[in-house]
Design an enzyme around this catalytic site. Structure first.
Site, PDB file in Angstrom:
ATOM      1  N   LYS A 228       0.863  -1.168   0.000  1.00  0.00           N
ATOM      2  CA  LYS A 228       0.000   0.000   0.000  1.00  0.00           C
ATOM      3  C   LYS A 228       0.899   1.217   0.000  1.00  0.00           C
ATOM      4  O   LYS A 228       1.600   1.472   0.970  1.00  0.00           O
ATOM      5  CB  LYS A 228      -0.918   0.004   1.225  1.00  0.00           C
ATOM      6  CG  LYS A 228      -1.774   1.250   1.291  1.00  0.00           C
ATOM      7  CD  LYS A 228      -2.919   1.093   2.253  1.00  0.00           C
ATOM      8  CE  LYS A 228      -3.671   2.403   2.458  1.00  0.00           C
ATOM      9  NZ  LYS A 228      -3.837   3.241   1.285  1.00  0.00           N
ATOM     10  N   ARG A 248      -7.929  10.408  -8.366  1.00  0.00           N
ATOM     11  CA  ARG A 248      -8.832   9.705  -7.468  1.00  0.00           C
ATOM     12  C   ARG A 248     -10.218  10.341  -7.468  1.00  0.00           C
ATOM     13  O   ARG A 248     -11.222   9.684  -7.316  1.00  0.00           O
ATOM     14  CB  ARG A 248      -8.200   9.781  -6.073  1.00  0.00           C
ATOM     15  CG  ARG A 248      -9.003   9.284  -4.932  1.00  0.00           C
ATOM     16  CD  ARG A 248      -9.036   7.790  -4.937  1.00  0.00           C
ATOM     17  NE  ARG A 248      -9.999   7.281  -3.973  1.00  0.00           N
ATOM     18  CZ  ARG A 248     -11.311   7.335  -4.134  1.00  0.00           C
ATOM     19  NH1 ARG A 248     -11.823   7.883  -5.205  1.00  0.00           N
ATOM     20  NH2 ARG A 248     -12.113   6.851  -3.216  1.00  0.00           N
TER      21      ARG A 248
END
Lengths: 534, 245
Positions: A228, A248
């Site tokens: 991550k 995003r």
């Protein structure tokens, strides 16, 4: 659907529907009321009506464009004693057109023009109608119909399977448009919806896991673990050799990321959509602070110079389209295979497939040692579900941090006088309601306090003594020492020693962690900490 | 068909009268005149205007409609020198307005008039009538602007008043009967209006020397005036603010 000659639907009718929906607890009854109302609308009223019913004024992609501050709003309210020349009952269409007009208004005199438009709207509205409009403008999600019920009602109205409506909505990403397509084009229209290249799609989201063990418990032995990364998520679309990159939050950022664009041009795989993370790195390839990365995203001028100053690395982890074929229904493992065939191996995010728990723990430590956040755990059989947060993907982080929204702020004292410095932090529930879980004034620099104050004031929706309520649009990452049970907050939880670790400009209020996660994390604490018996 | 030549000053007057309320307008064209009726987006004010053929240097037209973006006309006017004659021709095949000013030709795309209907002029019974010089009114507005964002118009049997009350200061323009061109008023009437609208309207009628005002109690105001050398007539309607105690 009634014919175009049918009379326009009034805001009053919508308000009645909204009231009767509130009165009944029966889901079936809610669906029945919605079907009846939606089927009676004129085609052009469908989307606006659905938006208003769900407490919105404009489609999601345009929502920020209204750009009406509290000052303008309260001035408009104050002078709502302005009469109008053509007094008619407010219609849904007129309300929507006015909001569009407000969103279009910019440049010289735009503030006063926006105010006038709002004034006229308020002047024509009865008190309860005004209330509905106000709450919609301020983006209070607490009102309104839940998305799930509405999608089911649409399915009822056109005799489709709820799953078909849900899927179409996932591709369109706009409830109003989904309703319009369902009611005007029926089942075949819904079936025609698919992912379109160059139209950004809401990314799939992950729930929080308390540790690598939990990921194993949830996904079983076959799981995949990925680093991550401490970066910003992007989606790269390519069609006919042309490339577009979206953030995003679905904003196009192609021009800010020339080196990523260049990389994407060299992928094989024809028309494609791949998803990944960009990370700012130093000369030695170590991740740089998140703020430096955000600077790159905002940059549109002198991009070349910035690219030299703050180099980026791209790590890809998923693909939704490859060789023109839609892959979202394919399991994770098949999508990864397609991705790995099309892009250079060094662009793939570091990953471990079917590890043992021990290997998984070591991999987690390796990710953290390399300066990353932790791991993503993915269920190898899972399809890609755009815009949905679920347990098929789990994030495992080292630091106990949560992404929370700032819902209010208090004026500072002493050294912080003149700044909004104590922030009220909230997580959200499935339906988009925010629940306060603590306050903090720690973690920002003086410069950041100043900037944050200006930003929060723009989002102000009300002012109480010492406290300013704001639209929950600013997301921050907070670290904390412990989650406590709290009788003080209605959420039932409070963060102990919360401090802001990052301002997450790349996230929207939809990305805020859920109360459900908090509940799980709270329970998990005791696996390590022990619990006092009462 | 529409083909006309007009002095730049006259075109400016026409444009100003309308553009204070709307950015785009539907011009109704007939063989003898050209007219516009429009309401501002907030439905607070309305303009109803017509200009006779005589205001033009040349004028030939059939019945029709032209949807015009007034900002574009203003851009053209910026190119014009005093005394210039501007020619306007409707190119029906391409639905454009061909505009000549000096040696410049602008091919102007037209606005779709499909969604633009003529608003209905509300029927208003307004008991008081005042005719006054526009200059006086302009002075009154100038004095009010820094004081408040609304203005009260008051008529009584002895004269006409404009009053602006702010939080701290008050401005009042008194025009006794003998300074007015005409006054018909039996009982005192008073209505309050948003100053920004009112001010913009009065500023827009630059070529007008006198103004006729019809006034009621907490009711819209109707302002009538001529322009373009008496060849144009216009009515403005402005809705009041309702004063609540």
């Amino acid at each position: 659907m009634s014919s175009a000659e049918g009379s326009k639907t009034s805001l009053r009718e919508l308000l009645q529907v909204s009231k009767s929906l509130k009165r009944t607890r029966s889901r079936l009854e809610k669906r029945r009321i919605l079907v009846q109302f939606l089927s009676g609308l004129r085609p052009e009223e469908v989307s606006p009506a659905v938006l208003l019913l769900t407490g919105k004024v404009l489609p999601e992609s345009k929502r920020r464009a209204l750009n009406v501050g509290w000052a303008t709003l309260s001035k408009a309210l104050e002078s709502s004693s302005q009469a109008t020349l053509l007094s008619k009952e407010l219609t849904i269409s007129h309300v929507f057109e006015t909001f569009q007009e407000i969103a279009r208004t910019h440049g010289r005199d735009s503030v006063s023009r926006k105010r006038r438009l709002l004034q006229a709207l308020f002047a024509q509205a009865a008190e309860d109608e005004r209330d509905l409009l106000l709450r919609s403008i301020m983006g209070e999600m607490r009102i309104g119909v839940k998305e799930g019920v509405l999608l089911e009602a649409l399915a009822d109205a056109v005799r489709a399977k709820p799953e078909l409506v849900r899927r179409a909505n996932m591709f369109m990403g706009d409830l109003g448009r989904t309703a319009y397509v369902a009611l005007t084009e029926g089942v075949s229209g819904l079936k025609n919806q698919s992912l379109e290249l160059f139209t950004p799609i809401k990314p799939m989201m992950a729930e929080m896991a308390d540790g690598v063990e939990e990921a194993f418990r949830e996904h079983g032995e076959g799981l995949a673990l990925e680093y991550k990364l401490d970066g910003a998520r992007i989606q790269i679309h390519r069609r006919g050799g042309r490339v577009k990159i979206f953030s995003r939050r679905l904003k196009e950022v192609t021009r800010s990321l020339p080196e990523i664009l260049a990389l994407a041009q060299d992928f094989s795989g024809g028309d494609l959509l791949v998803e990944g993370e960009v990370v700012a790195v130093d000369d030695a390839n170590r991740p740089l602070p998140f703020q430096d990365l955000m600077r790159r995203f905002r940059r549109v001028h002198e991009v070349e110079a910035a690219a030299e100053e703050i180099p980026l690395r791209l790590y890809l982890f998923d693909t939704l389209v490859m060789k023109g074929a839609l892959l979202i229904d394919q399991p994770y493992e098949a999508r990864w295979k397609a991705l790995a065939e099309a892009v250079p191996v060094e662009l793939l995010v570091p990953r471990l497939l079917r590890p043992t728990l021990e290997e998984g723990m070591a991999f987690f430590q390796a990710a953290v040692d390399a300066g990353h956040e932790g791991l993503m755990a993915k269920d190898p059989g899972s399809p890609y579900t755009p815009g949905k947060r679920g347990k098929r993907w789990l994030k495992v982080k080292l630091a106990e941090t949560l992404d929370v929204a700032i819902i209010a702020a208090e004026w500072g004292h002493g050294r912080r006088e003149g700044w909004l410095s104590n922030y009220h932090l909230a997580v959200r529930d499935e339906e988009g309601n925010f629940h306060m879980i603590g306050k903090t004034f720690k973690g920002l620099t003086d410069e950041e306090f100043g900037k944050m104050t200006r930003r929060l004031l723009e989002l102000k929706v009300a002012e109480r003594p010492y406290v300013v309520d704001i639209r929950p649009e600013v997301v921050v990452e907070v670290a904390y020492n412990e989650i406590q049970k709290s009788s003080h907050y209605p959420s039932g939880f409070a963060l102990r020693f919360a401090r802001i670790t990052r301002i997450r400009d790349d996230l929207s209020s939809e990305d805020v962690d859920t109360i459900e996660s908090l509940r799980t994390l709270y329970a998990k604490q005791f696996e390590r900490k022990g619990r006092l018996r009462r | 068909m529409f083909s006309a030549k007009i002095k730049s000053e006259v075109l400016r007057e026409i444009t100003d009268v309308i553009s204070t309320l709307v950015d785009e307008a539907k011009f109704n064209i007939s063989p003898d005149s050209l007219s516009v009726r429009a309401v501002d987006p907030a439905h607070v004010a309305m303009v109803d205007m017509s200009v006779d053929k005589a205001a033009f240097e040349e004028y030939k037209a059939d019945e029709g409609e032209l949807g015009i973006d007034l900002d574009k006309i203003k851009e053209v006017l910026r190119l014009a020198r005093s005394g210039d004659v501007i020619s306007l021709d409707h190119d029906e095949d391409r639905n454009r307005l061909v505009v000549h000013v000096g040696n410049i030709t602008r091919q102007m795309s037209l606005v779709d008039t499909a969604g633009m209907s003529d608003p209905k002029v509300p029927n208003l019974d307004l008991p008081a009538k005042i005719v006054l010089r526009t200059n006086e009114m302009r002075q009154g507005i100038k004095a009010s602007e820094s004081v408040s964002d609304h203005i009260a118009l008051v008529a009584h049997s002895d004269g006409f008043e404009m009053i602006s009350e702010g939080d701290a200061d008050t401005v009042r323009l008194d025009l006794p009967k003998d300074l007015l061109d005409e006054l018909q008023c039996k009982e005192k009437v008073r209505s309050l209006f948003p100053l920004d609208y009112f001010s913009n309207m009065v500023k827009a009628i630059s070529g007008t020397s006198t103004l006729t005002i019809h006034l009621g109690n907490d009711y819209p105001v109707r302002m009538e005036f001529t322009f373009a050398g008496e060849n144009g007539r216009a009515t403005y309607l402005l809705a009041p603010r309702i004063e609540s105690e």
